[in-house]
Enzyme design. Structure first.
Site, mmCIF file in Angstrom:
data_model
loop_
_atom_site.group_PDB
_atom_site.id
_atom_site.type_symbol
_atom_site.label_atom_id
_atom_site.label_comp_id
_atom_site.label_asym_id
_atom_site.label_seq_id
_atom_site.Cartn_x
_atom_site.Cartn_y
_atom_site.Cartn_z
ATOM 1 N N ASN A 9 0.869 -1.179 0.000
ATOM 2 C CA ASN A 9 0.000 0.000 0.000
ATOM 3 C C ASN A 9 0.909 1.232 0.000
ATOM 4 O O ASN A 9 1.445 1.608 1.036
ATOM 5 C CB ASN A 9 -0.894 -0.028 1.245
ATOM 6 C CG ASN A 9 -1.759 1.209 1.352
ATOM 7 O OD1 ASN A 9 -1.828 2.016 0.423
ATOM 8 N ND2 ASN A 9 -2.418 1.376 2.489
ATOM 9 N N LYS A 11 0.096 4.211 -0.460
ATOM 10 C CA LYS A 11 -0.620 5.405 0.036
ATOM 11 C C LYS A 11 -0.386 6.590 -0.900
ATOM 12 O O LYS A 11 -0.222 6.395 -2.101
ATOM 13 C CB LYS A 11 -0.213 5.702 1.480
ATOM 14 C CG LYS A 11 -0.320 4.459 2.368
ATOM 15 C CD LYS A 11 -0.261 4.744 3.825
ATOM 16 C CE LYS A 11 -0.367 3.427 4.583
ATOM 17 N NZ LYS A 11 -0.475 3.574 6.016
ATOM 18 N N HIS A 99 -9.863 1.151 4.200
ATOM 19 C CA HIS A 99 -8.637 1.357 4.972
ATOM 20 C C HIS A 99 -8.935 2.318 6.121
ATOM 21 O O HIS A 99 -9.731 3.240 5.975
ATOM 22 C CB HIS A 99 -7.536 1.927 4.059
ATOM 23 C CG HIS A 99 -6.204 1.931 4.741
ATOM 24 N ND1 HIS A 99 -5.840 2.928 5.613
ATOM 25 C CD2 HIS A 99 -5.163 1.071 4.682
ATOM 26 C CE1 HIS A 99 -4.615 2.668 6.071
ATOM 27 N NE2 HIS A 99 -4.191 1.542 5.521
ATOM 28 N N GLU A 101 -7.430 4.775 7.272
ATOM 29 C CA GLU A 101 -7.224 6.196 6.952
ATOM 30 C C GLU A 101 -8.435 6.759 6.214
ATOM 31 O O GLU A 101 -8.829 7.901 6.412
ATOM 32 C CB GLU A 101 -5.928 6.362 6.128
ATOM 33 C CG GLU A 101 -4.696 6.200 7.014
ATOM 34 C CD GLU A 101 -3.484 5.621 6.302
ATOM 35 O OE1 GLU A 101 -3.417 5.650 5.071
ATOM 36 O OE2 GLU A 101 -2.582 5.118 7.021
ATOM 37 N N GLU A 171 -5.891 -4.871 10.228
ATOM 38 C CA GLU A 171 -4.881 -3.848 10.496
ATOM 39 C C GLU A 171 -5.249 -3.062 11.748
ATOM 40 O O GLU A 171 -6.067 -2.126 11.680
ATOM 41 C CB GLU A 171 -4.798 -2.864 9.325
ATOM 42 C CG GLU A 171 -4.414 -3.485 8.007
ATOM 43 C CD GLU A 171 -3.781 -2.450 7.074
ATOM 44 O OE1 GLU A 171 -2.644 -2.664 6.656
ATOM 45 O OE2 GLU A 171 -4.433 -1.423 6.790
ATOM 46 N N GLY A 177 1.920 2.433 10.737
ATOM 47 C CA GLY A 177 2.905 3.518 10.635
ATOM 48 C C GLY A 177 3.563 3.885 11.955
ATOM 49 O O GLY A 177 4.206 4.928 12.052
ATOM 50 N N SER A 217 2.804 -1.947 10.413
ATOM 51 C CA SER A 217 4.245 -1.973 10.686
ATOM 52 C C SER A 217 4.898 -3.328 10.376
ATOM 53 O O SER A 217 5.807 -3.771 11.089
ATOM 54 C CB SER A 217 4.546 -1.541 12.122
ATOM 55 O OG SER A 217 4.149 -0.192 12.315
#
Ligand code: PGA
Length: 261
Positions: A9, A11, A99, A101, A171, A177, A217
């Protein structure tokens, strides 16, 4: 046997030039084709890179191309959106849906995810549906309840003819991150519960075919232990997928059998 999927991904990162270099380097160093180690690699670049990355992957049968989002309408007055038909037209085989985000910054709901999954399935695009809990929810002991609700919200009522048309990524939000990962055993236990629920929704045969990934991560140092878990069928990788060397090491994760040799 479920073929593992290592998905990148990217991003909102990389220029066209950087993306080209990364894919070319990756193709040189990653060897996901070794005998008895069949693996699928799915690259999910931002929309402006899809066509170009797709053309670099042409003829590489183990590589897929994924979008980071999809809209459920076919066409029309929806400024800024891309439909699943358009993504197929760009060469996409997969689309990340829900996702964290997108849920956090763009207020995507489980109902939105349902419609996106439905549109993707109808157009032969494999959804990579993301679920995951926040730190607060985890500390309140609600991890399984949260991810099961997200799974049901996006999937209950969908018709799925075969489990290889769907991918789920677990996730945990606090792991994305941050350099913190769930333990392999912790991720396994949540993912096993998700598979069990897939069995309730679609039947045991399909549940055993769905690939369930871990994300948050993932890096060259933790991939082997994650992949040693029976229900973890791959990884969705953010930061570590932006460097050819580290993503290649993730693609070429070592199995217990290969470490013993
Ligand atoms: P990360 O991101 O690997 O940088 O934690 C994973 C993701 O957001 O899919």
């Amino acid at each position: 046997m479920r073929v593992p999927i290592l998905a990148a991904n990217w991003k909102m990162n990389l220029s066209r030039r950087e993306a080209k270099n990364l894919v070319e380097d990756l193709l040189k160093v990653a060897q996901p084709f070794q005998q008895n180690q069949q693996r699928e690699v799915v690259l999910c670049p931002s929309a402006h890179l899809l066509v170009e990355v797709g053309s670099l992957l042409e003829g590489k049968s183990n590589y897929g191309l994924g979008a980071q989002n999809v809209y459920w309408k076919e066409s029309g007055a929806f400024t800024g959106e891309l439909s699943s038909t358009m993504l197929r037209d760009c060469g996409c085989s997969h689309a990340i849906i829900g996702h964290s985000e997108r849920r956090a910054y763009f207020h995507e709901t489980d109902k939105d995810c349902y419609q996106k999954v439905e549109a993707a399935l109808q157009n032969n695009l494999v959804p990579i549906l993301c679920v995951g809990e926040s730190l607060e929810q985890r500390e309140a002991g609600k991890t399984k309840e949260i991810v099961l609700n997200q799974l049901q919200g996006a999937l209950k009522g969908q018709s799925l003819s075969s489990g290889d048309k769907l991918v789920i990524a677990y996730e945990p939000i606090w792991a994305i991150g941050t350099g913190k990962t769930d333990t392999p055993e912790g991720a396994e236990s949540t993912i096993a519960v998700l598979r069990q629920e897939l069995g309730n929704l679609f039947g045991e045969r399909i549940a055993q075919q769905v690939r369930l990934l871990y994300g948050g991560s993932v890096n060259p140092g933790n991939i082997d232990a994650l992949m040693a878990q029976p229900n973890i069928d791959g990884a969705l990788v953010g930061g570590a997928s932006l460097k050819a060397e580290s993503f290649a090491r993730i693609v070429n994760y070592q199995t217990q059998a290969s470490l013993a040799n």
